[in-house]
Design an enzyme around this catalytic site. Structure first.
Site, PDB file in Angstrom:
ATOM      1  N   ASN A 159       1.828   3.053  -2.569  1.00 32.72           N
ATOM      2  CA  ASN A 159       1.242   4.045  -3.484  1.00 32.72           C
ATOM      3  C   ASN A 159       0.012   4.693  -2.863  1.00 32.72           C
ATOM      4  O   ASN A 159      -0.198   5.897  -3.001  1.00 32.72           O
ATOM      5  CB  ASN A 159       0.875   3.393  -4.821  1.00 32.72           C
ATOM      6  CG  ASN A 159       2.075   3.277  -5.738  1.00 32.72           C
ATOM      7  OD1 ASN A 159       2.597   4.277  -6.222  1.00 32.72           O
ATOM      8  ND2 ASN A 159       2.534   2.052  -5.960  1.00 32.72           N
ATOM      9  N   ILE A 183      -7.737  -9.239 -11.103  1.00 35.77           N
ATOM     10  CA  ILE A 183      -8.115  -8.700 -12.412  1.00 35.77           C
ATOM     11  C   ILE A 183      -9.619  -8.436 -12.385  1.00 35.77           C
ATOM     12  O   ILE A 183     -10.413  -9.365 -12.152  1.00 35.77           O
ATOM     13  CB  ILE A 183      -7.745  -9.691 -13.536  1.00 35.77           C
ATOM     14  CG1 ILE A 183      -6.228  -9.878 -13.540  1.00 35.77           C
ATOM     15  CG2 ILE A 183      -8.239  -9.169 -14.889  1.00 35.77           C
ATOM     16  CD1 ILE A 183      -5.728 -10.912 -14.524  1.00 35.77           C
ATOM     17  N   LEU A 184     -10.008  -7.190 -12.581  1.00 39.19           N
ATOM     18  CA  LEU A 184     -11.436  -6.853 -12.567  1.00 39.19           C
ATOM     19  C   LEU A 184     -12.077  -7.370 -13.848  1.00 39.19           C
ATOM     20  O   LEU A 184     -11.483  -7.296 -14.937  1.00 39.19           O
ATOM     21  CB  LEU A 184     -11.610  -5.337 -12.460  1.00 39.19           C
ATOM     22  CG  LEU A 184     -11.088  -4.713 -11.153  1.00 39.19           C
ATOM     23  CD1 LEU A 184     -11.087  -3.188 -11.258  1.00 39.19           C
ATOM     24  CD2 LEU A 184     -11.922  -5.167  -9.951  1.00 39.19           C
ATOM     25  N   HIS A 242       1.089   0.815 -13.178  1.00 34.62           N
ATOM     26  CA  HIS A 242       1.748  -0.432 -13.574  1.00 34.62           C
ATOM     27  C   HIS A 242       3.254  -0.197 -13.621  1.00 34.62           C
ATOM     28  O   HIS A 242       3.709   0.813 -14.168  1.00 34.62           O
ATOM     29  CB  HIS A 242       1.222  -0.872 -14.948  1.00 34.62           C
ATOM     30  CG  HIS A 242       1.832  -2.158 -15.398  1.00 34.62           C
ATOM     31  ND1 HIS A 242       1.468  -3.380 -14.871  1.00 34.62           N
ATOM     32  CD2 HIS A 242       2.810  -2.408 -16.297  1.00 34.62           C
ATOM     33  CE1 HIS A 242       2.186  -4.334 -15.437  1.00 34.62           C
ATOM     34  NE2 HIS A 242       3.009  -3.767 -16.301  1.00 34.62           N
ATOM     35  N   ASN A 269      -5.068   2.934 -12.899  1.00 38.41           N
ATOM     36  CA  ASN A 269      -4.149   1.918 -12.374  1.00 38.41           C
ATOM     37  C   ASN A 269      -2.717   2.413 -12.535  1.00 38.41           C
ATOM     38  O   ASN A 269      -2.426   3.195 -13.437  1.00 38.41           O
ATOM     39  CB  ASN A 269      -4.317   0.610 -13.148  1.00 38.41           C
ATOM     40  CG  ASN A 269      -3.418  -0.495 -12.628  1.00 38.41           C
ATOM     41  OD1 ASN A 269      -3.226  -0.646 -11.419  1.00 38.41           O
ATOM     42  ND2 ASN A 269      -2.838  -1.282 -13.530  1.00 38.41           N
ATOM     43  N   GLY A 326       0.791  -1.221   0.000  1.00 39.51           N
ATOM     44  CA  GLY A 326       0.000   0.000   0.000  1.00 39.51           C
ATOM     45  C   GLY A 326       0.828   1.280   0.000  1.00 39.51           C
ATOM     46  O   GLY A 326       0.344   2.344   0.379  1.00 39.51           O
ATOM     47  N   MET A 335      -4.061  -6.825  -6.827  1.00 35.82           N
ATOM     48  CA  MET A 335      -3.608  -7.984  -7.587  1.00 35.82           C
ATOM     49  C   MET A 335      -4.729  -8.801  -8.223  1.00 35.82           C
ATOM     50  O   MET A 335      -4.466  -9.865  -8.791  1.00 35.82           O
ATOM     51  CB  MET A 335      -2.739  -8.886  -6.701  1.00 35.82           C
ATOM     52  CG  MET A 335      -1.485  -8.205  -6.174  1.00 35.82           C
ATOM     53  SD  MET A 335      -0.500  -7.438  -7.491  1.00 35.82           S
ATOM     54  CE  MET A 335       0.258  -8.899  -8.194  1.00 35.82           C
TER      55      MET A 335
HETATM   56  C1  GRF Z   1       3.652  -1.330  -7.408  1.00 37.57           C
HETATM   57  O1  GRF Z   1       4.884  -1.519  -8.046  1.00 37.57           O
HETATM   58  C2  GRF Z   1       2.541  -1.263  -8.418  1.00 37.57           C
HETATM   59  O2  GRF Z   1       2.894  -0.625  -9.599  1.00 37.57           O
HETATM   60  C3  GRF Z   1       2.313  -2.727  -8.692  1.00 37.57           C
HETATM   61  O3  GRF Z   1       2.428  -3.349  -7.416  1.00 37.57           O
HETATM   62  C4  GRF Z   1       3.264  -2.550  -6.589  1.00 37.57           C
HETATM   63  C5  GRF Z   1       2.445  -2.214  -5.382  1.00 37.57           C
HETATM   64  O4  GRF Z   1       3.145  -1.541  -4.408  1.00 37.57           O
HETATM   65  N1  GRF Z   1       1.073  -2.963  -9.371  1.00 37.57           N
HETATM   66  P1  GRF Z   1       2.383  -0.880  -3.176  1.00 37.57           P
HETATM   67  O5  GRF Z   1       1.371  -1.892  -2.666  1.00 37.57           O
HETATM   68  O6  GRF Z   1       1.728   0.376  -3.648  1.00 37.57           O
HETATM   69  O7  GRF Z   1       3.473  -0.640  -2.171  1.00 37.57           O
END
Ligand code: GRF
Length: 212
Positions: free
Chosen positions: A15, A91-92, A112, A110, A13, A89
Site C-alpha cells: 500500500n 496499536i497506537l 483495513h 488507516n 508495504g 501492526m
Molecule cells: C493490508 O491488507 C492492510 O489492509 C492490512 O495489512 C495489509 C498490509 O499489506 N492492514 P501491505 O503491507 O500494504 O502490503
C-alpha cells in the site's frame, strides 16, 4: 503547496508503494517525507531505501511507550500534514492519538481489509468466508482511540456471492488489489482538501463521529 505525508508500515508495504507511485505520477499532490517501521526486517523497507525515501526504525523492542515518544519527537523535528498507517501492526495508544490530534492537528488514516464496521481486527478474509458474507472489501478511515474504528472515508467492495470456493489467500490478493486503488484515491482528495484548508479540523471530525 504539497501535503507532507508519512507512512507507517510493518511488512510488505505494497500500500505504501501504491501511494508513493501515485505521488510520483502526481495523482496525489504530496511529498512522502518519511516511512517508519516497527520491524527492521519489513520487506517494504527495501523499496523505501531504493527510492531514497528517509526510512526510520521505531524502537518498539524497548516498549510501546518508548517507540511512541520517539515517533512524537520525530513529528516535532520533521513535521508532516498527514500520517498514514499501511499494514502497520502496532496499536497506537490513545495518548499518542490524542497528542497527534490536539498538539499537531494531525490526521491519522488507516486502511483495513474489511468493510468496517464488519470484521475489525485480524484474519478478516477467513472470517468473511467462515461467516458466509456475500460482500467483502476494504475501508479507509480516520484513526481514533478505538481499534479499526473512526469516521469511514471510503470503501471498496467485491461480491462474494458468485465466488464460491474462493480461498482466503485468493481473497486477500483480490482485496489487496482494491486497497491499492482505494488508498491513493482517498489520499488524493484528502490531501487536497487539507492543504486548501477545506477539511474540517480533525478533532471536530472525530467528535462528530463519536456523537460527542
Ligand atoms: C493490508 O491488507 C492492510 O489492509 C492490512 O495489512 C495489509 C498490509 O499489506 N492492514 P501491505 O503491507 O500494504 O502490503
Amino acid at each position: 503547496m504539497d501535503a507532507k505525508i508519512a507512512i507507517l508500515i510493518s511488512g510488505g508495504g505494497s500500500n505504501m508503494q501504491a501511494i508513493h507511485q501515485a505521488i510520483l505520477r502526481q495523482d496525489i499532490m504530496a511529498q512522502l517525507t518519511w516511512v517508519a517501521s516497527d520491524n527492521a526486517n519489513a520487506k517494504g523497507l527495501a523499496y523505501v531505501k531504493a527510492s531514497l525515501i528517509p526510512d526510520i526504525i521505531l524502537p518498539y523492542q524497548q516498549g510501546k511507550n518508548h517507540a511512541e515518544q520517539y515517533l512524537l519527537a520525530l513529528l516535532a523535528q520533521q513535521p508532516i500534514d498527514l500520517l498514514c498507517l499501511a499494514g502497520f501492526m502496532q496499536i497506537l495508544s490513545a495518548d499518542f492519538i490524542n497528542t497527534c490530534q490536539q498538539k499537531y492537528q494531525l490526521p491519522i488514516l488507516n486502511i483495513h481489509p474489511s468493510l468496517l464496521p464488519e470484521l475489525k481486527g485480524l484474519n478478516t478474509h477467513q472470517r468473511a468466508l467462515d461467516a458466509g458474507h456475500q460482500e467483502h472489501g476494504c475501508t479507509v478511515h480516520l484513526v481514533t482511540e478505538q481499534l479499526d474504528d473512526g469516521p469511514i472515508l471510503a470503501q471498496s467492495s467485491l461480491d462474494l456471492s458468485s465466488r464460491q470456493g474462493i480461498s482466503a489467500q485468493q481473497l486477500q490478493q483480490e482485496v489487496l488489489a482494491l486497497e491499492h486503488q482505494l488508498y491513493p484515491m482517498v489520499l488524493k482528495d484528502f490531501a487536497e482538501r487539507l492543504m486548501k484548508k477545506q477539511a474540517e479540523p480533525i478533532k471536530a471530525q472525530v467528535e462528530k463521529y463519536a456523537g460527542r
